[in-house]
Motif scaffolding. Structure first.
Motif, PDB file in Angstrom:
ATOM      1  N   PHE A  14     101.342  34.503 -24.726  1.00 55.92           N
ATOM      2  CA  PHE A  14     102.642  34.619 -24.537  1.00 55.92           C
ATOM      3  C   PHE A  14     103.685  35.467 -24.412  1.00 55.92           C
ATOM      4  CE2 PHE A  14     106.147  34.178 -27.077  1.00 55.92           C
ATOM      5  CZ  PHE A  14     107.078  33.094 -26.542  1.00 55.92           C
ATOM      6  N   PHE A  15     102.899  36.947 -25.203  1.00 49.80           N
ATOM      7  CA  PHE A  15     103.233  37.502 -25.627  1.00 49.80           C
ATOM      8  C   PHE A  15     103.772  38.733 -24.043  1.00 49.80           C
ATOM      9  CE2 PHE A  15     103.565  36.510 -30.280  1.00 49.80           C
ATOM     10  CZ  PHE A  15     104.677  36.632 -30.252  1.00 49.80           C
ATOM     11  N   MET A  16     102.346  38.507 -23.354  1.00 49.29           N
ATOM     12  CA  MET A  16     102.126  39.009 -22.525  1.00 49.29           C
ATOM     13  C   MET A  16     102.753  38.634 -21.383  1.00 49.29           C
ATOM     14  SD  MET A  16     100.717  42.410 -21.793  1.00 49.29           S
ATOM     15  CE  MET A  16      99.578  42.438 -22.685  1.00 49.29           C
ATOM     16  N   ASP A  17     102.730  37.274 -21.162  1.00 54.57           N
ATOM     17  CA  ASP A  17     104.198  36.980 -20.081  1.00 54.57           C
ATOM     18  C   ASP A  17     105.266  37.228 -20.576  1.00 54.57           C
ATOM     19  OD1 ASP A  17     104.807  35.175 -18.167  1.00 54.57           O
ATOM     20  OD2 ASP A  17     103.916  33.640 -19.294  1.00 54.57           O
ATOM     21  N   PHE A  18     105.516  37.300 -21.660  1.00 52.78           N
ATOM     22  CA  PHE A  18     106.637  37.951 -22.039  1.00 52.78           C
ATOM     23  C   PHE A  18     107.507  38.990 -21.573  1.00 52.78           C
ATOM     24  CE2 PHE A  18     110.482  39.840 -24.536  1.00 52.78           C
ATOM     25  CZ  PHE A  18     111.147  38.868 -24.734  1.00 52.78           C
ATOM     26  N   CYS A  19     106.684  40.189 -21.953  1.00 52.45           N
ATOM     27  CA  CYS A  19     106.888  41.922 -21.505  1.00 52.45           C
ATOM     28  C   CYS A  19     106.352  41.769 -20.325  1.00 52.45           C
ATOM     29  CB  CYS A  19     105.251  42.621 -22.361  1.00 52.45           C
ATOM     30  SG  CYS A  19     105.835  42.445 -24.048  1.00 52.45           S
ATOM     31  N   MET A  20     105.360  41.213 -18.937  1.00 48.46           N
ATOM     32  CA  MET A  20     105.245  41.315 -17.885  1.00 48.46           C
ATOM     33  C   MET A  20     106.455  41.008 -17.169  1.00 48.46           C
ATOM     34  SD  MET A  20     102.773  38.820 -15.551  1.00 48.46           S
ATOM     35  CE  MET A  20     103.145  37.127 -15.725  1.00 48.46           C
ATOM     36  N   THR A  21     107.581  39.289 -17.829  1.00 48.79           N
ATOM     37  CA  THR A  21     108.569  38.822 -17.618  1.00 48.79           C
ATOM     38  C   THR A  21     109.636  40.078 -17.232  1.00 48.79           C
ATOM     39  OG1 THR A  21     107.376  37.231 -17.701  1.00 48.79           O
ATOM     40  CG2 THR A  21     109.702  37.083 -17.060  1.00 48.79           C
ATOM     41  N   GLU A  22     109.796  40.270 -18.530  1.00 49.72           N
ATOM     42  CA  GLU A  22     110.482  40.911 -19.119  1.00 49.72           C
ATOM     43  C   GLU A  22     110.455  42.548 -18.778  1.00 49.72           C
ATOM     44  OE1 GLU A  22     113.734  40.219 -19.953  1.00 49.72           O
ATOM     45  OE2 GLU A  22     112.979  38.270 -20.167  1.00 49.72           O
ATOM     46  N   SER A  23     109.606  43.403 -17.878  1.00 49.01           N
ATOM     47  CA  SER A  23     109.508  44.779 -17.853  1.00 49.01           C
ATOM     48  C   SER A  23     110.572  44.661 -16.214  1.00 49.01           C
ATOM     49  CB  SER A  23     107.947  44.961 -17.495  1.00 49.01           C
ATOM     50  OG  SER A  23     108.194  46.097 -16.385  1.00 49.01           O
ATOM     51  N   CYS A  24     111.264  46.028 -16.578  1.00 46.05           N
ATOM     52  CA  CYS A  24     112.017  46.237 -16.139  1.00 46.05           C
ATOM     53  C   CYS A  24     111.891  46.704 -14.372  1.00 46.05           C
ATOM     54  CB  CYS A  24     113.129  47.392 -16.084  1.00 46.05           C
ATOM     55  SG  CYS A  24     112.920  49.104 -16.275  1.00 46.05           S
ATOM     56  N   GLY A  25     110.821  46.659 -13.918  1.00 44.90           N
ATOM     57  CA  GLY A  25     110.221  47.525 -12.432  1.00 44.90           C
ATOM     58  C   GLY A  25     109.604  48.721 -13.222  1.00 44.90           C
ATOM     59  N   LYS A  26     110.149  49.784 -13.690  1.00 45.61           N
ATOM     60  CA  LYS A  26     110.574  51.343 -13.264  1.00 45.61           C
ATOM     61  C   LYS A  26     109.344  51.967 -12.701  1.00 45.61           C
ATOM     62  CE  LYS A  26     113.580  55.243 -14.263  1.00 45.61           C
ATOM     63  NZ  LYS A  26     114.360  55.638 -15.158  1.00 45.61           N
ATOM     64  N   CYS A  27     108.766  51.931 -14.059  1.00 52.50           N
ATOM     65  CA  CYS A  27     107.461  53.055 -14.625  1.00 52.50           C
ATOM     66  C   CYS A  27     105.960  51.654 -13.619  1.00 52.50           C
ATOM     67  CB  CYS A  27     107.217  53.437 -15.551  1.00 52.50           C
ATOM     68  SG  CYS A  27     106.520  52.489 -16.845  1.00 52.50           S
ATOM     69  N   VAL A  28     105.292  52.744 -13.567  1.00 49.74           N
ATOM     70  CA  VAL A  28     104.031  51.508 -13.296  1.00 49.74           C
ATOM     71  C   VAL A  28     102.954  51.388 -13.773  1.00 49.74           C
ATOM     72  CG1 VAL A  28     101.892  52.051 -11.486  1.00 49.74           C
ATOM     73  CG2 VAL A  28     104.016  53.047 -10.713  1.00 49.74           C
ATOM     74  N   PRO A  29     102.489  51.627 -14.805  1.00 54.19           N
ATOM     75  CA  PRO A  29     101.449  50.826 -15.931  1.00 54.19           C
ATOM     76  C   PRO A  29     102.472  49.260 -16.435  1.00 54.19           C
ATOM     77  CG  PRO A  29     102.204  52.980 -16.540  1.00 54.19           C
ATOM     78  CD  PRO A  29     103.317  52.825 -15.604  1.00 54.19           C
ATOM     79  N   CYS A  30     103.547  49.872 -16.821  1.00 55.73           N
ATOM     80  CA  CYS A  30     104.576  48.972 -17.827  1.00 55.73           C
ATOM     81  C   CYS A  30     104.590  47.007 -16.600  1.00 55.73           C
ATOM     82  CB  CYS A  30     105.926  48.868 -17.731  1.00 55.73           C
ATOM     83  SG  CYS A  30     106.667  47.437 -18.621  1.00 55.73           S
ATOM     84  N   ARG A  31     104.939  48.095 -15.234  1.00 55.70           N
ATOM     85  CA  ARG A  31     105.170  47.245 -14.486  1.00 55.70           C
ATOM     86  C   ARG A  31     104.135  46.418 -13.475  1.00 55.70           C
ATOM     87  NH1 ARG A  31     107.565  49.637  -9.677  1.00 55.70           N
ATOM     88  NH2 ARG A  31     105.085  49.840  -8.421  1.00 55.70           N
ATOM     89  N   VAL A  32     103.109  46.971 -13.611  1.00 59.06           N
ATOM     90  CA  VAL A  32     101.876  46.406 -12.906  1.00 59.06           C
ATOM     91  C   VAL A  32     100.876  45.726 -13.903  1.00 59.06           C
ATOM     92  CG1 VAL A  32      99.731  46.249 -10.893  1.00 59.06           C
ATOM     93  CG2 VAL A  32     101.849  48.047 -11.160  1.00 59.06           C
ATOM     94  N   GLY A  33     100.714  46.961 -14.615  1.00 60.02           N
ATOM     95  CA  GLY A  33      99.594  46.757 -15.997  1.00 60.02           C
ATOM     96  C   GLY A  33      99.440  46.038 -16.728  1.00 60.02           C
ATOM     97  N   THR A  34     101.252  45.087 -17.158  1.00 61.49           N
ATOM     98  CA  THR A  34     101.116  43.971 -18.104  1.00 61.49           C
ATOM     99  C   THR A  34     101.477  42.761 -17.344  1.00 61.49           C
ATOM    100  OG1 THR A  34     103.621  44.264 -16.935  1.00 61.49           O
ATOM    101  CG2 THR A  34     103.095  44.531 -19.677  1.00 61.49           C
ATOM    102  N   ALA A  35     100.922  42.712 -15.472  1.00 55.92           N
ATOM    103  CA  ALA A  35     100.726  41.917 -15.131  1.00 55.92           C
ATOM    104  C   ALA A  35      99.198  41.776 -14.681  1.00 55.92           C
ATOM    105  CB  ALA A  35     101.758  42.041 -13.240  1.00 55.92           C
ATOM    106  N   GLN A  36      98.243  42.782 -15.090  1.00 57.86           N
ATOM    107  CA  GLN A  36      97.172  42.647 -14.518  1.00 57.86           C
ATOM    108  C   GLN A  36      96.916  42.158 -16.231  1.00 57.86           C
ATOM    109  OE1 GLN A  36      94.782  42.805 -12.258  1.00 57.86           O
ATOM    110  NE2 GLN A  36      96.192  44.138 -10.931  1.00 57.86           N
ATOM    111  N   MET A  37      97.333  42.277 -17.185  1.00 55.63           N
ATOM    112  CA  MET A  37      96.671  41.558 -18.403  1.00 55.63           C
ATOM    113  C   MET A  37      96.927  40.673 -18.665  1.00 55.63           C
ATOM    114  SD  MET A  37      97.639  45.064 -21.426  1.00 55.63           S
ATOM    115  CE  MET A  37      99.462  45.516 -20.813  1.00 55.63           C
TER     116      MET A  37
END
Lengths: 239, 547, 177
Positions: free
Chosen positions: B448-471
């Protein structure tokens, strides 16, 4: 009279180097032939620290720091090639390859692509995370240029060059997170853009095959970027 | 300006009204409003009017009384009775019983630990004053701290007082407030800004909303004091647009304060000027990150930028900027009024004062509470919260929202402060506290929380943008019984990579819910992967052959 | 030195990697002084044998048959080599993934056909919903990117493997090479 220039001495990978106080770790490293990989950074554009490939370790600092925006400091000890950094860099590339549809063999810039060549340089031979295979459009409505979102890595070089150098600000980013996408104007077809001057700077700064010129054979798709530092330099002099 | 002068300022032009015989306080904060407390208030007013006792009895809308799960709440003064779950049909009965024996059926017991174990500083006026009346705030010593600061104190003395109090940022990271103020005060230039971060976005958190809805002037006063201390003359309140009631009450409060000369030019007749404007967020969680928030106020895409330079040095439009959270500003006036030493006497050695928590989830008393730092989780959940409903077993408590972690039973007696929470893999965060019982699947919670972070990631940096989606993808496969142990290993590698390479706090902390559940509930992950079984029975697993 | 048992298999790919393999020309003879080619689409053997030392896998995993085959190959192979971009990344075959298998069948067998349009249900193996690189299905030991990897690359990789060393492929080749 000019302000006196202060010079800082520091160590990068155990080598003694020096840099002006307004220079970044990346600039000083490159002057000294020390390789730090980058993708979003481009000489002549504002650095944004987004791709995270240039992260380095600095002794005494618990966080990893992006070399492209971190200024040199006196006595700094910088490490650019630790195993941990190399692993993170390869993973960053793997994430980029997995994000969209990077099919090098049939890409218009095969052989001239920064993503492709970095993968080789950093020793990334396969992608360990699952490929996402999103369905993304290709906009060929512009008379001379094409944007293929399948190849875009969201480095925003196009956005910055259009805003900072050309002054048109045709490009921007819409959406959030994994759904982010570069757009022209208010997400209108590029060909309908009233702000685009068709200067082609965005195409030349694009590190991948996301932006390319129509009707050129693959071998001629080398991108020309030397104009950028020149333009910025001349502008600063006039200021 | 003395407190007496302040009170006179308010009553100017108004004939002194006698204190009403009975005052019926109806909670009109969002939670009670959503169970129709506005209708209750109307019904009570109608009832008083119908009986012709309106002048000596008054109905008043007040802010949050805390026990949201028992709403709508109505308090009767001076009878000292609180009624719970009130509906408009109860109006006649309530009015009938004014000054008489309380209605047993509706009485909300206030001698319970929920009320007695709390220590209210930030919420001292919540549920007591009418948030839309500056007179009410001033009647309870409102704006006296500002008046005193302008009258008697130098900016440095104000900063010293805040430093002495030991107050730390209530937005989550716990940076010492006094140090932040002095950094901005020292920054050069004549133009500086003060920003109040009211972009509260953690799922399940509503502390800031409640403070803004219940006691908006407290935040304005804190901002004005901060502006005086650091040398700013313009402030912005960055509020999320999803809080329309808070925005409305803030607008009213700003207008009222300006009219009385407590905001605007030459405040209290001094040379100090401070203007406050509201800026609405457009629903992006990442805009709670200070550099993204600044970009958003500047009219740009709400994306963080690398720090340093910090906003204290290079903030809004490039000028030195002080950013504090709502609750931090809400603590300022009481600290000035009662002294930094008084505040420092509350709490633990390194975490001073009180903290407001939004208690939610599998707990009997959900709502808003304020407790001294250092209280144990057990006291919060089992005494104040009343324990787990339905006789079920406690499993974990999630603090710090999507940046925090899940704390298991064995740490229930740990004191709640910044350091202790960090030691067990969570964070204080802004104050969300979600209690989970045995019916919660910890992998599902992490997802649930990962879904939240993935949706709320701004998309600027690679680890957060793609990493959260992969996790998130891996967590999805685990919770549907498709994952292998090698994917679990990949998940852990991604957690490590995203945590240490992301640009801002969102990405750096996004793996925390996964890491903490892996630390304490690894067996649940293994059960999903190896046995294709969800121990809590939450996840839909493929039907196994032979079953 | 014992003779190594080498096999090559062909999943969803264009056979270009096998052509490049043949381009090793006379060096093939040199290599196979130390090894036997026990199974390959290039030789006439019907059964994939057990106990293979090195298997080069060309192509992505696209159909039920590919899936069946790669699981069997993995079981019988010591060192599994993803051979060429299709095996390593999914490459061209994976370009159907954003659209799904059904869209491909529709396009190929219905929309673009004028005579007896029909989707085959027999003989031809069913397509997987998603084309996957080999390592998403089974464990892969060595990756040789390239479309196709050059004969030189294949020769160097195989020489190293035959000598019992792990080749450093990033130095020799890249995606799309």
């Amino acid at each position: 009279m000019n302000q006196p220039v202060r010079v800082k001495t520091l160590k990068i990978d155990d080598r003694d180097v020096s840099g002006r106080e307004d220079e970044t770790i990346l600039e000083v490293a490159r002057q000294n032939g020390i390789f730090i990989p980058t993708l979003c950074h481009l000489d002549g554009l504002t650095s944004i620290g987004a791709c995270r490939l240039c992260l380095v370790e600095v002794k005494g600092v618990s966080r990893l720091l992006p070399a492209c925006v971190t200024r040199v400091e006196e006595g700094m000890e910088v490490y650019t090639q630790s195993e941990r950094l190399q692993k993170y860099r390869r993973m960053t590339l793997e994430l980029l390859f997995s994000e969209r549809n990077h099919i090098c063999s049939v890409c218009v810039v095969n052989g001239h692509c920064e993503l492709q060549s970095l993968a080789q340089t950093l020793g990334m031979t396969h992608v360990g995370v699952p490929y996402r295979f999103p369905r993304l459009p290709v906009d060929a409505s512009h008379e001379r240029f094409v944007v293929d979102h399948n190849r875009c890595i969201l480095c925003t070089r196009c956005v910055r060059v259009c805003d900072e150098i050309e002054g048109a600000h045709t490009w921007d980013v819409m959406g959030r997170g994994i759904d982010s996408r570069v757009i022209t104007d208010l997400s209108e077809p590029w060909g309908d853009s009233e702000t685009c001057t068709s200067c082609g700077k965005c195409v030349n700064v694009c590190p991948t095959g996301a932006l390319f010129e129509k009707g050129k054979p693959v071998a001629d798709r080398l991108k020309k970027r030397q104009f950028l530092p020149y333009l910025t330099m001349m502008r600063e002099e006039r200021r | 300006m003395t407190p007496e002068e302040l009170k006179r300022l308010v009553s100017q032009g108004e004939a002194e009204r006698p204190e009403p015989k009975h005052r019926i306080c109806v909670c009109v904060a969002a939670a009670c409003l959503s169970s129709n407390s506005d209708q209750v208030k109307q019904a009570l007013e109608n009832e008083l009017a119908a009986r012709g006792i309106a002048p000596e009895c008054e109905v008043k809308g007040v802010g949050c009384m805390g026990l949201c799960s028992a709403g709508p709440l109505v308090a009767v003064e001076p009878d000292g009775v609180t009624y719970q779950h009130v509906t408009s049909t109860d109006a006649a009965e309530i009015v009938e019983h004014l000054g008489q024996q309380p209605i047993e059926r509706l009485t909300c017991p206030t001698e319970t630990p929920f009320f007695t174990k709390q220590y209210k500083i930030v919420l001292e006026n919540s549920g007591i004053i009418d948030p839309e009346k500056i007179e009410d705030y001033i009647a309870r010593d409102g704006y006296t701290a500002l008046a005193r600061v302008l009258e008697d104190m130098s900016p440095q003395e104000v900063i010293d007082e805040i430093t002495r109090s030991g107050l730390r940022g209530r937005g989550g990271a716990g940076y010492p407030t006094g140090l932040k103020w002095s950094t901005v005060a020292k920054a050069g230039g004549t133009r500086k800004f003060v920003i109040c971060n009211a972009d509260e976005g953690d799922p399940g958190a509503f502390m800031d909303r409640s403070v803004l809805e219940s006691d908006p002037h407290r935040v304005l006063e804190g901002m004005a004091i901060a502006a005086y201390a650091v040398g700013a003359s313009q402030g912005y309140l960055y509020v999320r647009a999803e809080y329309p009631l808070a925005v409305k009450r803030l607008r009213t409060a700003i207008r009222q304060a300006e009219r009385l000369g407590l905001l605007g030019n030459n405040i209290c007749g001094t040379t100090f000027s401070f203007h406050v404007d509201i800026r609405l967020g457009a629903g992006a969680f990442v805009c709670g990150e200070e550099t993204a928030l600044i970009a958003s106020i500047e009219g740009k895409r709400g994306q963080p930028r690398p720090r340093p330079p910090y906003p204290a040095e290079y903030g809004l439009w490039g000028y030195p900027t002080l950013i504090n959270n709502v609750e931090t500003f809400a603590n300022v006036a009481p600290i000035i009024r009662n002294g930094g030493d008084w505040y420092a006497s509350i709490g633990t050695e390194k975490s001073k004062g009180t903290k407001v928590f939004a208690l939610a989830g599998a707990v009997k008393n959900t709502g808003l509470i304020e407790v001294p730092m250092g209280i144990t989780l057990r006291e919060i959940i089992f005494d104040i919260g009343g324990g787990i409903p339905g006789g079920r077993k406690f499993k974990a408590v999630q603090t710090g929202g999507p940046s925090g972690g899940c704390i298991p039973e064995q740490y229930m007696d740990m004191p709640v402060d910044y350091e202790s929470l960090a030691v067990v893999g969570s964070i204080m965060g802004s104050g969300g506290m979600i209690v989970m019982d045995e019916t919660s699947c910890m992998v599902d919670v992490a997802k649930f929380f990962m879904d939240f972070c993935m949706t709320e990631s701004c998309g600027k940096c690679v680890p957060c943008r793609v990493g959260t989606a992969q996790m998130y993808g891996i967590l999805q496969r685990i919770t549907s019984g498709e994952a292998t142990m090698s994917e679990l290993a990949l998940l852990e590698e991604l957690c490590d990579m995203v945590k240490y390479t992301s640009l801002c706090g969102l990405g750096q902390t996004a793996p925390n819910p996964v890491l903490s559940t892996l630390q304490y509930f690894r067996d649940e992950y293994i059960a999903h992967i190896v046995e294709k079984r969800c121990p809590a029975g939450v996840c839909q697993m493929p039907v196994r052959e032979g079953h | 030195m014992s003779t190594k048992r080498i096999a090559t298999v062909w999943l969803d790919g264009c056979s270009g990697c096998h052509m490049s393999f043949l381009d090793m020309d006379e060096r093939l003879i040199e290599l196979f002084q130390q090894a036997d080619l026990v199974y390959s689409p290039l030789v006439d053997l019907k059964e994939f044998p057990p106990d293979v030392d090195i298997t080069l896998v060309e192509g992505a995993v696209s159909s039920e048959e590919d899936l069946h085959k790669i699981l069997m190959v993995r079981e019988r192979t010591r060192t599994l080599v993803a051979f060429g971009d299709c095996a390593v990344t999914g490459n061209v075959p994976s370009m159907r993934n954003p659209f799904g298998a059904n869209a491909v069948l529709q396009r190929a067998y219905l929309e673009n056909v004028t005579l007896y349009p029909q989707v085959p249900r027999e003989v031809i193996p069913a397509l997987c919903e998603r084309v996957r690189p080999v390592h998403e299905v089974v464990k892969v030991d060595v990756f040789i990117p390239g479309c196709p990897p050059s004969a030189e690359t294949i020769y160097l990789a195989l020489s190293e493997l035959l000598a019992g060393r792990m080749p450093d492929m990033a130095k020799l080749t890249r995606f799309g090479a």
